[in-house]
Design a protein around this motif. Sequence first.
Motif, PDB file in Angstrom:
ATOM      1  N   ARG A   1     -40.373  42.216 -50.723  1.00  0.00           N
ATOM      2  CA  ARG A   1     -39.602  43.175 -51.871  1.00  0.00           C
ATOM      3  C   ARG A   1     -40.530  44.530 -51.903  1.00  0.00           C
ATOM      4  NH1 ARG A   1     -40.962  42.155 -57.718  1.00  0.00           N
ATOM      5  NH2 ARG A   1     -41.725  40.144 -56.949  1.00  0.00           N
TER       6      ARG A   1
ATOM      7  N   ARG B   1     -45.247  34.666 -51.855  1.00  0.00           N
ATOM      8  CA  ARG B   1     -45.641  35.954 -51.436  1.00  0.00           C
ATOM      9  C   ARG B   1     -44.991  36.591 -50.230  1.00  0.00           C
ATOM     10  NH1 ARG B   1     -52.018  33.956 -52.223  1.00  0.00           N
ATOM     11  NH2 ARG B   1     -52.033  33.817 -54.535  1.00  0.00           N
TER      12      ARG B   1
ATOM     13  N   ASN C   1     -52.071  45.477 -54.459  1.00  0.00           N
ATOM     14  CA  ASN C   1     -52.062  45.073 -55.800  1.00  0.00           C
ATOM     15  C   ASN C   1     -53.573  44.624 -56.149  1.00  0.00           C
ATOM     16  OD1 ASN C   1     -49.096  45.701 -55.915  1.00  0.00           O
ATOM     17  ND2 ASN C   1     -48.608  43.616 -55.506  1.00  0.00           N
TER      18      ASN C   1
ATOM     19  N   ARG D   1     -57.737  36.677 -56.028  1.00  0.00           N
ATOM     20  CA  ARG D   1     -56.690  35.768 -55.965  1.00  0.00           C
ATOM     21  C   ARG D   1     -55.065  36.545 -56.078  1.00  0.00           C
ATOM     22  NH1 ARG D   1     -53.662  35.954 -60.997  1.00  0.00           N
ATOM     23  NH2 ARG D   1     -54.905  37.677 -62.467  1.00  0.00           N
ATOM     24  N   ARG D   2     -55.274  37.664 -55.976  1.00  0.00           N
ATOM     25  CA  ARG D   2     -54.040  38.555 -55.799  1.00  0.00           C
ATOM     26  C   ARG D   2     -53.354  38.690 -54.276  1.00  0.00           C
ATOM     27  NH1 ARG D   2     -53.449  41.396 -60.759  1.00  0.00           N
ATOM     28  NH2 ARG D   2     -54.935  40.506 -62.187  1.00  0.00           N
ATOM     29  N   ASP D   3     -52.168  39.179 -54.516  1.00  0.00           N
ATOM     30  CA  ASP D   3     -51.362  39.049 -53.320  1.00  0.00           C
ATOM     31  C   ASP D   3     -51.685  40.060 -52.008  1.00  0.00           C
ATOM     32  OD1 ASP D   3     -50.323  40.937 -54.791  1.00  0.00           O
ATOM     33  OD2 ASP D   3     -48.227  40.183 -54.954  1.00  0.00           O
TER      34      ASP D   3
ATOM     35  N   GLY E   1     -50.313  45.788 -60.416  1.00  0.00           N
ATOM     36  CA  GLY E   1     -49.341  46.862 -60.496  1.00  0.00           C
ATOM     37  C   GLY E   1     -49.421  48.055 -60.864  1.00  0.00           C
TER      38      GLY E   1
ATOM     39  N   ARG F   1     -39.095  48.260 -51.616  1.00  0.00           N
ATOM     40  CA  ARG F   1     -39.126  49.172 -52.819  1.00  0.00           C
ATOM     41  C   ARG F   1     -40.080  50.452 -52.334  1.00  0.00           C
ATOM     42  NH1 ARG F   1     -42.751  47.425 -57.950  1.00  0.00           N
ATOM     43  NH2 ARG F   1     -41.088  45.693 -57.883  1.00  0.00           N
TER      44      ARG F   1
ATOM     45  N   ASP G   1     -49.415  30.314 -51.458  1.00  0.00           N
ATOM     46  CA  ASP G   1     -48.206  30.801 -52.217  1.00  0.00           C
ATOM     47  C   ASP G   1     -47.371  31.337 -51.395  1.00  0.00           C
ATOM     48  OD1 ASP G   1     -46.659  31.559 -54.032  1.00  0.00           O
ATOM     49  OD2 ASP G   1     -47.845  32.713 -55.222  1.00  0.00           O
TER      50      ASP G   1
ATOM     51  N   ARG H   1     -51.726  50.440 -58.933  1.00  0.00           N
ATOM     52  CA  ARG H   1     -51.053  50.673 -57.679  1.00  0.00           C
ATOM     53  C   ARG H   1     -50.033  51.856 -58.244  1.00  0.00           C
ATOM     54  NH1 ARG H   1     -47.249  46.312 -57.224  1.00  0.00           N
ATOM     55  NH2 ARG H   1     -46.125  47.759 -58.812  1.00  0.00           N
TER      56      ARG H   1
ATOM     57  N   ARG I   1     -42.420  38.610 -51.948  1.00  0.00           N
ATOM     58  CA  ARG I   1     -43.067  39.729 -52.569  1.00  0.00           C
ATOM     59  C   ARG I   1     -43.511  40.521 -51.626  1.00  0.00           C
ATOM     60  NH1 ARG I   1     -44.936  39.163 -57.690  1.00  0.00           N
ATOM     61  NH2 ARG I   1     -46.564  40.538 -57.314  1.00  0.00           N
TER      62      ARG I   1
HETATM   63  P1  ATP Z   1     -43.668  44.684 -60.267  1.00  0.00           P
HETATM   64  O1  ATP Z   1     -43.258  46.354 -60.461  1.00  0.00           O
HETATM   65  O2  ATP Z   1     -42.426  44.101 -59.415  1.00  0.00           O
HETATM   66  O3  ATP Z   1     -43.756  44.204 -61.934  1.00  0.00           O
HETATM   67  P2  ATP Z   1     -46.358  44.077 -59.861  1.00  0.00           P
HETATM   68  O4  ATP Z   1     -47.213  44.226 -58.895  1.00  0.00           O
HETATM   69  O5  ATP Z   1     -46.643  44.440 -61.393  1.00  0.00           O
HETATM   70  O6  ATP Z   1     -44.919  44.764 -59.469  1.00  0.00           O
HETATM   71  P3  ATP Z   1     -45.823  41.445 -61.209  1.00  0.00           P
HETATM   72  O7  ATP Z   1     -45.137  40.283 -60.389  1.00  0.00           O
HETATM   73  O8  ATP Z   1     -45.694  41.862 -62.537  1.00  0.00           O
HETATM   74  O9  ATP Z   1     -45.898  42.572 -60.057  1.00  0.00           O
HETATM   75  O10 ATP Z   1     -47.633  40.804 -60.726  1.00  0.00           O
HETATM   76  C1  ATP Z   1     -48.581  41.868 -61.406  1.00  0.00           C
HETATM   77  C2  ATP Z   1     -49.726  41.543 -60.468  1.00  0.00           C
HETATM   78  O11 ATP Z   1     -50.230  40.142 -60.606  1.00  0.00           O
HETATM   79  C3  ATP Z   1     -49.459  41.974 -59.180  1.00  0.00           C
HETATM   80  O12 ATP Z   1     -49.597  43.383 -58.831  1.00  0.00           O
HETATM   81  C4  ATP Z   1     -50.446  41.115 -58.247  1.00  0.00           C
HETATM   82  O13 ATP Z   1     -51.904  41.698 -58.383  1.00  0.00           O
HETATM   83  C5  ATP Z   1     -50.492  39.636 -59.303  1.00  0.00           C
HETATM   84  N1  ATP Z   1     -49.687  38.712 -58.533  1.00  0.00           N
HETATM   85  C6  ATP Z   1     -48.335  38.606 -58.989  1.00  0.00           C
HETATM   86  N2  ATP Z   1     -47.880  37.662 -58.338  1.00  0.00           N
HETATM   87  C7  ATP Z   1     -48.688  37.158 -57.671  1.00  0.00           C
HETATM   88  C8  ATP Z   1     -48.719  35.990 -56.662  1.00  0.00           C
HETATM   89  N3  ATP Z   1     -47.862  35.276 -56.256  1.00  0.00           N
HETATM   90  N4  ATP Z   1     -49.748  35.987 -55.841  1.00  0.00           N
HETATM   91  C9  ATP Z   1     -51.069  36.800 -56.305  1.00  0.00           C
HETATM   92  N5  ATP Z   1     -51.019  37.703 -56.850  1.00  0.00           N
HETATM   93  C10 ATP Z   1     -50.105  38.052 -57.501  1.00  0.00           C
END
Ligand code: ATP
Length: 418
Positions: free
Chosen positions: A187, A181, A138, A132-134, A46, A191, A178, A49, A184
């Motif tokens: 969301r 997601r 990200n 492993r990320r979503d 995040g 956003r 998961d 990004r 997410r």
């Molecule tokens: P926010 O501004 O909402 O915090 P963020 O992208 O930083 O957005 P987080 O939930 O803090 O969201 O998660 C940080 C990072 O971890 C994400 O950018 C993503 O790469 C990874 N991540 C979080 N949740 C998941 C998930 N359920 N599956 C895979 N990756 C995830």
Amino acid sequence: RKEQEASLPNLVQRLEDTVSKEHFHLLKLIGKEADRFGVSAYLVGGFVRDLLLERPNEDLDVVIEGDGIKFANVLAASHGGSIKQHDTFGTATWTTPDDMKIDIVTCRTEYYAETAALPIVRSSNIHEDLTRRDFTINAMAMSISEHSFGKLLDEYQGIEDLKAKKIRILHPISFIEDPTRIFRAVRFAVRFGYSIEKETARLAQSAMSHLFSLSQQRLRQELTLIHKEATDLEAYYLLDTLNVWKTLFQKELPASSWQYAERVFSQSGHTVFHMLTALASPLSNWREMIQLYIMTAKERVFIEQLNELKQAPIEEVKSIGELHRYLYAVHDETLRFYLLDPTQEFHTHLDDYFKKRQEMSLYLSGDDLIKLDFKPGPHFRDYLFELEIKQLNGEISSKEEATRWVLEEKQKAEANHL
Ligand code: ATP
């Protein structure tokens, strides 16, 4: 690749502009130490990004390819400050001598023993960590190691998707691994004003049955996060296109659900629970469905009162005062919500009652009764309640009339006792 590099923003400059001077120097120092210690250090997810989008993000974690905890201890040994270790997560928080806090995280891979179960984690390299990320947007990392400070790792074309404004998963079973997601995706789409890429949306739809592997509490949490970012009903419609409502409420939502939801959303103070209730309300099994998402005692009362209201013989009750006998205990919040129901037709009657009830102030209080020589006791409530009904009906319209009426009642009661 050359072309892409040329069109990349200068991330070092962006970073310098985004974080405080102290943090920028701290990251530089960590990168230098990483080279010395023989590990690689990155900013990931995040934060990267948002750096590319030029949006503020306070979530400054450093991800280490290697042993993050050992590295954090090396930092503290060389530069002072203290370390708090979280061994199970391979994470350590370094509090620097200037009292800045930074999380040092070990690259990790997650295995899902069961879908939606807590993943099993082991340390890995940056590539596995990104895999492993979503979503692609990200799943980028920026090196802060001294020898490659500012270099972007973008193995899933996250930049392209940022430009195309698309939310895209990294692999086809992502939502099955998961299902949170799915929420997410909505969301982030809401956003940033992005769309969910077509194949990603299709895969979300086909993963719908997996929503049931999440607890109701988790579902509710995810919906709350979406609600917090929603400025209109778009997020709710987007969830609908993914078949989330049809899955959670077991039926397609009728048009009146949306009418109700629009009305509720336009009121100030609406919560995600109000929205869920509005959407479910026209369904025959609404109460059964919504009960699953209740999280507070207040919400339980709200649903019970709403249910009573739906069943109250409002049309048959002729006077506003009589309506009060049924509805006096119903909270304003519930009545206000019920009055927005587009499927009900007797609103003027009820609307009138609600307005009068809110505007009304009783001509007499318990203190007045004492002054009139009433003996304090539970019967005070009965007198005042009857007075309320008479005032609502317009049968009593001044303090004098109210006083006369209670004194008459008192006399009657005394006569009955003789
Ligand atoms: P926010 O501004 O909402 O915090 P963020 O992208 O930083 O957005 P987080 O939930 O803090 O969201 O998660 C940080 C990072 O971890 C994400 O950018 C993503 O790469 C990874 N991540 C979080 N949740 C998941 C998930 N359920 N599956 C895979 N990756 C995830």
